[in-house]
Design a protein around this motif. Structure first.
Motif, PDB file in Angstrom:
ATOM      1  N   THR A  81       4.119 -40.855 -63.937  1.00 19.90           N
ATOM      2  CA  THR A  81       4.117 -39.382 -63.965  1.00 19.90           C
ATOM      3  C   THR A  81       5.261 -38.837 -63.130  1.00 19.90           C
ATOM      4  N   TYR A  82       5.457 -39.422 -61.956  1.00 18.56           N
ATOM      5  CA  TYR A  82       6.541 -38.955 -61.082  1.00 18.56           C
ATOM      6  C   TYR A  82       7.890 -39.112 -61.776  1.00 18.56           C
ATOM      7  N   ALA A  83       8.085 -40.246 -62.430  1.00 15.86           N
ATOM      8  CA  ALA A  83       9.357 -40.484 -63.111  1.00 15.86           C
ATOM      9  C   ALA A  83       9.583 -39.472 -64.233  1.00 15.86           C
ATOM     10  N   MET A  84       8.513 -39.087 -64.943  1.00 12.17           N
ATOM     11  CA  MET A  84       8.632 -38.137 -66.045  1.00 12.17           C
ATOM     12  C   MET A  84       9.105 -36.768 -65.564  1.00 12.17           C
ATOM     13  N   PHE A  85       8.662 -36.368 -64.366  1.00 14.10           N
ATOM     14  CA  PHE A  85       8.940 -35.007 -63.885  1.00 14.10           C
ATOM     15  C   PHE A  85       9.819 -35.005 -62.630  1.00 14.10           C
ATOM     16  N   SER A  86      10.600 -36.059 -62.443  1.00 13.76           N
ATOM     17  CA  SER A  86      11.327 -36.241 -61.183  1.00 13.76           C
ATOM     18  C   SER A  86      12.359 -35.147 -60.901  1.00 13.76           C
ATOM     19  N   ILE A  87      12.877 -34.477 -61.937  1.00 13.71           N
ATOM     20  CA  ILE A  87      13.912 -33.467 -61.695  1.00 13.71           C
ATOM     21  C   ILE A  87      13.363 -32.037 -61.752  1.00 13.71           C
ATOM     22  N   THR A  88      12.065 -31.886 -61.928  1.00 11.58           N
ATOM     23  CA  THR A  88      11.509 -30.543 -62.111  1.00 11.58           C
ATOM     24  C   THR A  88      11.324 -29.818 -60.785  1.00 11.58           C
ATOM     25  N   ASN A  89      11.326 -28.487 -60.867  1.00 12.08           N
ATOM     26  CA  ASN A  89      11.236 -27.631 -59.684  1.00 12.08           C
ATOM     27  C   ASN A  89      10.494 -26.352 -60.077  1.00 12.08           C
ATOM     28  N   PRO A  90       9.300 -26.126 -59.558  1.00 12.06           N
ATOM     29  CA  PRO A  90       8.533 -24.933 -59.956  1.00 12.06           C
ATOM     30  C   PRO A  90       9.180 -23.616 -59.559  1.00 12.06           C
ATOM     31  N   MET A  91      10.202 -23.667 -58.690  1.00 12.56           N
ATOM     32  CA  MET A  91      10.913 -22.440 -58.353  1.00 12.56           C
ATOM     33  C   MET A  91      11.572 -21.833 -59.589  1.00 12.56           C
ATOM     34  N   HIS A  92      11.971 -22.729 -60.510  1.00  7.48           N
ATOM     35  CA  HIS A  92      12.587 -22.282 -61.755  1.00  7.48           C
ATOM     36  C   HIS A  92      11.542 -22.376 -62.875  1.00  7.48           C
ATOM     37  N   SER A  93      10.598 -21.443 -62.835  1.00  2.99           N
ATOM     38  CA  SER A  93       9.468 -21.518 -63.759  1.00  2.99           C
ATOM     39  C   SER A  93       9.884 -21.294 -65.204  1.00  2.99           C
ATOM     40  N   ASP A  94      11.017 -20.604 -65.419  1.00  7.73           N
ATOM     41  CA  ASP A  94      11.483 -20.402 -66.791  1.00  7.73           C
ATOM     42  C   ASP A  94      12.088 -21.683 -67.367  1.00  7.73           C
ATOM     43  N   VAL A  95      12.615 -22.534 -66.480  1.00  5.10           N
ATOM     44  CA  VAL A  95      13.214 -23.799 -66.917  1.00  5.10           C
ATOM     45  C   VAL A  95      12.159 -24.897 -67.015  1.00  5.10           C
ATOM     46  N   PHE A  96      11.198 -24.884 -66.079  1.00  4.59           N
ATOM     47  CA  PHE A  96      10.154 -25.930 -66.027  1.00  4.59           C
ATOM     48  C   PHE A  96       8.759 -25.289 -66.070  1.00  4.59           C
ATOM     49  N   PRO A  97       8.390 -24.672 -67.182  1.00  7.65           N
ATOM     50  CA  PRO A  97       7.057 -24.039 -67.255  1.00  7.65           C
ATOM     51  C   PRO A  97       5.912 -25.036 -67.147  1.00  7.65           C
ATOM     52  N   SER A  98       6.179 -26.306 -67.430  1.00  2.00           N
ATOM     53  CA  SER A  98       5.110 -27.314 -67.396  1.00  2.00           C
ATOM     54  C   SER A  98       4.510 -27.450 -66.002  1.00  2.00           C
ATOM     55  N   VAL A  99       5.378 -27.541 -64.975  1.00  4.18           N
ATOM     56  CA  VAL A  99       4.842 -27.741 -63.621  1.00  4.18           C
ATOM     57  C   VAL A  99       4.216 -26.462 -63.088  1.00  4.18           C
ATOM     58  N   ARG A 100       4.701 -25.300 -63.545  1.00 12.17           N
ATOM     59  CA  ARG A 100       4.051 -24.044 -63.150  1.00 12.17           C
ATOM     60  C   ARG A 100       2.606 -24.030 -63.644  1.00 12.17           C
ATOM     61  N   ARG A 101       2.411 -24.440 -64.898  1.00 11.25           N
ATOM     62  CA  ARG A 101       1.052 -24.466 -65.447  1.00 11.25           C
ATOM     63  C   ARG A 101       0.201 -25.517 -64.743  1.00 11.25           C
ATOM     64  N   MET A 102       0.789 -26.677 -64.454  1.00  7.03           N
ATOM     65  CA  MET A 102       0.014 -27.727 -63.781  1.00  7.03           C
ATOM     66  C   MET A 102      -0.404 -27.292 -62.375  1.00  7.03           C
ATOM     67  N   GLU A 103       0.456 -26.567 -61.670  1.00  3.74           N
ATOM     68  CA  GLU A 103       0.070 -26.065 -60.346  1.00  3.74           C
ATOM     69  C   GLU A 103      -1.133 -25.140 -60.464  1.00  3.74           C
ATOM     70  N   GLY A 104      -1.094 -24.221 -61.416  1.00  5.46           N
ATOM     71  CA  GLY A 104      -2.226 -23.321 -61.609  1.00  5.46           C
ATOM     72  C   GLY A 104      -3.504 -24.064 -61.948  1.00  5.46           C
ATOM     73  N   GLU A 105      -3.383 -25.125 -62.740  1.00  8.64           N
ATOM     74  CA  GLU A 105      -4.569 -25.894 -63.133  1.00  8.64           C
ATOM     75  C   GLU A 105      -5.119 -26.709 -61.964  1.00  8.64           C
ATOM     76  N   VAL A 106      -4.231 -27.269 -61.128  1.00  7.52           N
ATOM     77  CA  VAL A 106      -4.701 -28.004 -59.941  1.00  7.52           C
ATOM     78  C   VAL A 106      -5.465 -27.063 -59.014  1.00  7.52           C
ATOM     79  N   VAL A 107      -4.934 -25.868 -58.789  1.00 10.70           N
ATOM     80  CA  VAL A 107      -5.599 -24.893 -57.927  1.00 10.70           C
ATOM     81  C   VAL A 107      -6.956 -24.511 -58.510  1.00 10.70           C
ATOM     82  N   ALA A 108      -6.994 -24.238 -59.804  1.00  7.60           N
ATOM     83  CA  ALA A 108      -8.250 -23.828 -60.444  1.00  7.60           C
ATOM     84  C   ALA A 108      -9.288 -24.945 -60.413  1.00  7.60           C
TER      85      ALA A 108
END
Length: 611
Positions: A216-243
């Motif tokens: 999983t880490y290797a799949m998303f190693s370059i992602t950054n939730p600060m750029h939610s328009d570029v990496f919407p996947s991790v933005r959604r995963m953060e919301g789901e982890v919190v929920a």
């Protein structure tokens, strides 16, 4: 020349003006007085004999002082009669400012004495003397050199090459980099499933789970939730982890739907974030400018760090005989400046849950936020309760709890570097944000301290929770709780030690029950056998945090070794060598904690060097 006012006449006029207000207040207070009378009457009756004895002395003192007070008033009137009105106003203003400054200085001094203690304050004054200060600095330099030399020797004994102190002139081939990394990895303690000899530290087990997280880490190693328009996947995963986290801690569809939060880099950041948000929330709500935070001495050290960072006065309360923070202690400590009360579920040292329900009632009545630190217990206690273990209520199901900190990278079994901070409502959470509207770089908002963050770590937390699910966490919790119970029963059978308190989780502390036993020497002897337990102080104790990396067999081996080294330490008080025992012995006797702090600073400095 303007005649100075007669102060006695002014006082009389003011009394006449206040008379109707006092009468109204007295009438309003009658029901309260009637309710309080049964409680006040015994106190008054007990004090009456002493009051009668002191009455003649008090009357004599008043009679003696009255002529002097009258003469002083007449003198003040005569002096004031020589002044112009503007001079009177100016002198009054200056006197008021000086009195206010003196009062602030006095309050600051009293607070310093209360916070540090008189003995530490006096010891600090002695150490600040010029002659003493020079000797302390020389001693500190000697300690720093000894620590660096010890670390260098250990590295050399392990065959490590000298540490890099500058960037290599030429790049290194990937295979050579891997070879060097493999060598560095060889210095670390090895962990096999079920065979951990370390307290906490490594929480996950199972080759399949570890492989999943690495992929999983290797799949998303370059992602950054600060750029939610570029990496919407991790933005959604953060919301789901919190929920998902909120759903088993009193929030979500079956709890309070208003519970919300965000992810952070770890428990310390979650705590810092919650403290900052609560401080700013209370500043906006009540205008508090001199904030105070109430914690137990057993609360995590991150709260001390938060108080230092955010200029909050820390009120540290002792725990009871059960090692838990009580509501009664909190009730006495809350002031108009309190911005946050902290409870632990459980406390790191002893694995016991503070009296959260009772503390929440006090905090709610006083309108003060209550943070429950569940960094350690958030992924254990809810599942232990479902399994039928004794767990008091501690989460958002308790009215009055306003925020919580929960580590996904501990018992959530995710990679290190993730945690969750939760709030009762968005109204509190918004105070953790930083929004900047006039920056030339554009509009900017950040949810916490970090700007850029690792999306890969968020993804591994999501993967861990989805992979394990409720069933997986229930199974892991049951195994860890049984390991703790096995250890508790074993400690109770060993002469010379006893369990500290009544742990509700898989953290178990034990201390000496024999006066001749030095528990820190027990730790040194266990360290020589490969065990890494946590040393505690006040009281002196050791603890172990059982995780999925501890099997029943390793618990049995630990109990065998504990029994043997306790017997050895009782038979030979000099046993243990030169490990942590001398350090903790020194820390327990030095009145000025700055000396201990200087030692820790020297140690930390050495750790940050490329030795």
């Amino acid at each position: 020349m303007t005649k100075a006012p007669d102060w006695s006449e002014l006082v009389r006029s003011a009394g006449d003006a206040l008379q109707p207000l006092l009468a109204a207040a007295a009438k309003a207070a009658q029901p309260l007085a009637a309710a309080a009378e049964p409680y006040v009457r015994p106190v008054v009756a007990a004090a009456a004999p002493y009051v009668h004895r002191l009455q003649p002395l008090a009357a004599h003192a008043v009679a003696t002082a009255a002529p002097h007070a009258q003469a002083a008033a007449q003198w003040a009137n005569r002096q004031a009669g020589t002044l112009e009105p503007w001079q009177l106003v100016l002198l009054t203003a200056v006197a008021t400012l000086l009195a206010a400054r003196l009062l602030r200085s006095l309050r600051a001094f009293v607070a310093t004495v209360q916070d540090k203690g008189l003995s530490q304050l006096l010891a600090g004054l002695v150490l600040d003397l010029p002659l003493v200060r020079g000797r302390v600095r020389r001693q500190q330099a000697r300690i720093e050199a000894q620590i660096r030399e010890e670390l260098r020797k250990r590295a050399a004994e392990g065959g490590a090459p000298p540490g890099l102190r500058q960037l290599p002139k030429h790049g290194t081939a990937p295979n050579d980099v891997k070879r060097q990394l493999k060598y560095k990895e060889g210095e670390d303690v090895k962990f096999n499933d079920g065979d951990s000899r370390v307290s906490g530290t490594v929480y996950m087990a199972g080759a399949l789970h570890k492989a999943l997280l690495n992929e999983t880490y290797a799949m998303f190693s370059i992602t950054n939730p600060m750029h939610s328009d570029v990496f919407p996947s991790v933005r959604r995963m953060e919301g789901e982890v919190v929920a998902m986290t909120a759903s088993f801690l009193g929030g979500g569809p079956h709890g309070d739907p208003g519970v919300c939060g965000s992810m952070t880099s770890g428990g310390t950041e979650s705590i810092l974030t919650a403290v900052k948000a609560s401080r700013d929330y209370m500043a906006a709500r009540r205008g508090i400018t001199e904030p105070e935070m109430v914690i137990a001495v057993s609360a995590h050290a991150a709260f001390v760090k938060a108080a230092e960072y955010f200029k909050i006065r820390l009120i540290r309360l002792p725990v009871g005989s059960d090692y838990r923070l009580s509501a009664a202690a909190v009730r006495r400590a809350i002031t108009p400046n309190t911005v946050l009360v902290v409870a632990s579920a459980p406390g790191f040292p002893h694995g016991v849950v503070d009296h959260v329900e009772d503390i929440a009632k006090v905090a709610r009545r006083r309108g003060v936020p209550l943070h429950v630190d569940c960094c350690l217990g958030g992924f254990v206690l809810p599942f232990a309760a479902k399994l039928g273990y004794r767990v008091p209520r501690f989460d958002f199901s308790v009215p009055g709890v306003t925020s919580m900190s929960v580590d996904t990278h501990k018992f959530g079994m995710a990679h290190k570097g993730t945690s969750v901070v939760l709030y009762r409502s968005k109204e509190i959470r918004k105070h953790q944000y930083t929004s900047i509207t006039d920056w030339t770089g554009g509009l900017y908002i950040s949810p916490g301290f970090a700007g850029s963050r690792s999306g890969a770590l968020i993804a591994t937390a999501w993967a861990a929770m989805v992979h394990l699910g409720e069933e997986g966490y229930l199974k892991a919790t049951d195994a860890m709780m049984k390991a703790a119970q096995q250890f508790i029963a074993g400690v109770q059978a060993i002469d010379g030690i006893e369990v500290v308190g009544e742990p509700e989780m898989c953290v178990v502390a034990f201390k000496a029950s024999h006066r001749r036993l030095d528990i820190y020497k027990v730790q040194d002897l266990l360290s020589k056998r490969g065990w890494h337990l946590n040393a505690l102080q006040r009281p002196a104790a050791l603890h172990i945090c059982f995780t999925s990396a501890h099997s029943p067999g390793i618990v049995e081996l630990l109990l065998r070794d504990v029994g043997e080294v306790v017997a050895q330490a009782l038979k030979d008080p000099t046993a243990g060598g030169d490990g942590k025992a001398p350090l903790y012995g020194m820390a327990a006797t030095v009145p000025d904690r700055r000396i201990v702090s200087q030692f820790l600073t020297a140690f930390q400095d050495a750790l940050l060097e490329p030795i």
